[in-house]
Design an enzyme around this catalytic site. Structure first.
Site, mmCIF file in Angstrom:
data_model
loop_
_atom_site.group_PDB
_atom_site.id
_atom_site.type_symbol
_atom_site.label_atom_id
_atom_site.label_comp_id
_atom_site.label_asym_id
_atom_site.label_seq_id
_atom_site.Cartn_x
_atom_site.Cartn_y
_atom_site.Cartn_z
ATOM 1 N N LEU A 7 18.759 15.158 38.921
ATOM 2 C CA LEU A 7 19.588 16.314 37.783
ATOM 3 C C LEU A 7 18.854 16.250 36.731
ATOM 4 C CD1 LEU A 7 22.878 14.706 38.390
ATOM 5 C CD2 LEU A 7 22.403 16.945 39.141
ATOM 6 N N ASP A 8 19.240 17.138 36.258
ATOM 7 C CA ASP A 8 18.472 17.657 34.274
ATOM 8 C C ASP A 8 19.001 16.366 33.621
ATOM 9 O OD1 ASP A 8 17.593 20.094 35.777
ATOM 10 O OD2 ASP A 8 18.801 21.424 35.184
ATOM 11 N N TYR A 9 17.935 16.620 32.574
ATOM 12 C CA TYR A 9 18.777 15.581 31.677
ATOM 13 C C TYR A 9 19.456 15.512 31.316
ATOM 14 C CZ TYR A 9 17.327 13.038 27.136
ATOM 15 O OH TYR A 9 17.796 11.559 25.919
ATOM 16 N N THR A 44 21.890 17.279 32.438
ATOM 17 C CA THR A 44 23.345 17.667 33.374
ATOM 18 C C THR A 44 24.211 16.036 33.770
ATOM 19 O OG1 THR A 44 22.128 19.356 33.862
ATOM 20 C CG2 THR A 44 23.510 18.127 35.965
#
Length: 239
Positions: free
Chosen positions: A101-103, A105
């Site tokens: 998961l993105d930083y 998100t």
């Protein structure tokens, strides 16, 4: 007897695919001898080394983690930023995230030391649904949401069909809350999909992975998956 790459993956050293690469590169020894073939099988009594370091055969573990925003989906970071494994100080096994998961998100992320299991879930052919809730800048029209549902062209190719649902909107602030369901796992995919229709994502959360949800958890919480849940995930990926 088990295949060498599977043993390496189960030890949490690398995914099964990465383990195969290490074998082909001559970085794996069995009982002191370099092995470069992928078909080799080993027994529990065999001594396996990766990069001259003996592997410890760990029991496989499987966790569901509610990742907060501002945390990297990684096991370490050169810039000393917080990573997901910082939330597992008491776990002796070397777990790592399944996908990412993105930083910025938040939401549901799985972690394990079972490389074969991780590889199975992440393989593109295994269409496991992932449900996200996005807060967008601006209110996308029905036509724009339809374009996401049909698949939209990004720089790395057209996306698979998605499902979308407008949950709420704020005309004064010109924002919308939209649920989107995808089964791919490209880098920053949901954000890029919304950017492609002219709406940046202000906030993003993964709320469901297959049949798993965040029910009963707060950001930063962890729970171990039950054996039945692990079995269900395997079955879901192998459909």
């Amino acid at each position: 007897m088990e295949r060498l790459q599977k043993v390496i993956a189960h030890a949490g050293v690398a995914s099964r695919r990465k383990a195969e690469e290490l074998i082909l590169q001559g970085k794996v020894k069995v009982n002191g001898k370099v092995v470069k073939e992928l078909g080799v099988k080993v027994s529990p009594s065999d001594k396996v080394e990766v990069n001259e370091i003996p592997i410890e055969k760990e029991e496989p573990v499987y966790f569901l983690f509610y990742k907060p925003r501002g945390v990297l989906s990684s096991v370490r970071d050169d810039k000393k930023r917080k990573v997901v494994t910082d939330f597992f100080p008491d776990i002796k096994q070397r777990v790592y995230p399944v996908g990412r998961l993105d930083y910025d998100t938040s939401g549901l992320l799985l972690l394990t030391n079972d490389g074969e299991f991780a590889n199975l879930l992440m393989h593109p052919r295994n269409e496991i649904e992932k449900v996200y809730v996005a807060k967008t800048k601006g209110i996308p029209s029905k036509e724009k949401l339809k374009s996401l549902e049909k698949g939209i062209h990004l720089e790395d190719g057209k996306t698979a069909p998605a499902k979308t649902k407008l949950l709420s909107l704020d005309k004064r602030k010109q924002t919308a809350i939209i649920e989107i369901t995808i089964h791919e796992g490209r880098n920053r995919q949901v954000r890029r999909m919304f950017e492609a229709i002219g709406h940046s994502v202000l906030k993003l959360k993964r709320e469901r992975y297959g049949f798993l949800t965040l029910q009963g958890l707060k950001a930063g919480d962890i729970r171990e998956l039950t054996p039945h849940e692990v079995k269900q995930l395997r079955a879901l990926a192998q459909k």
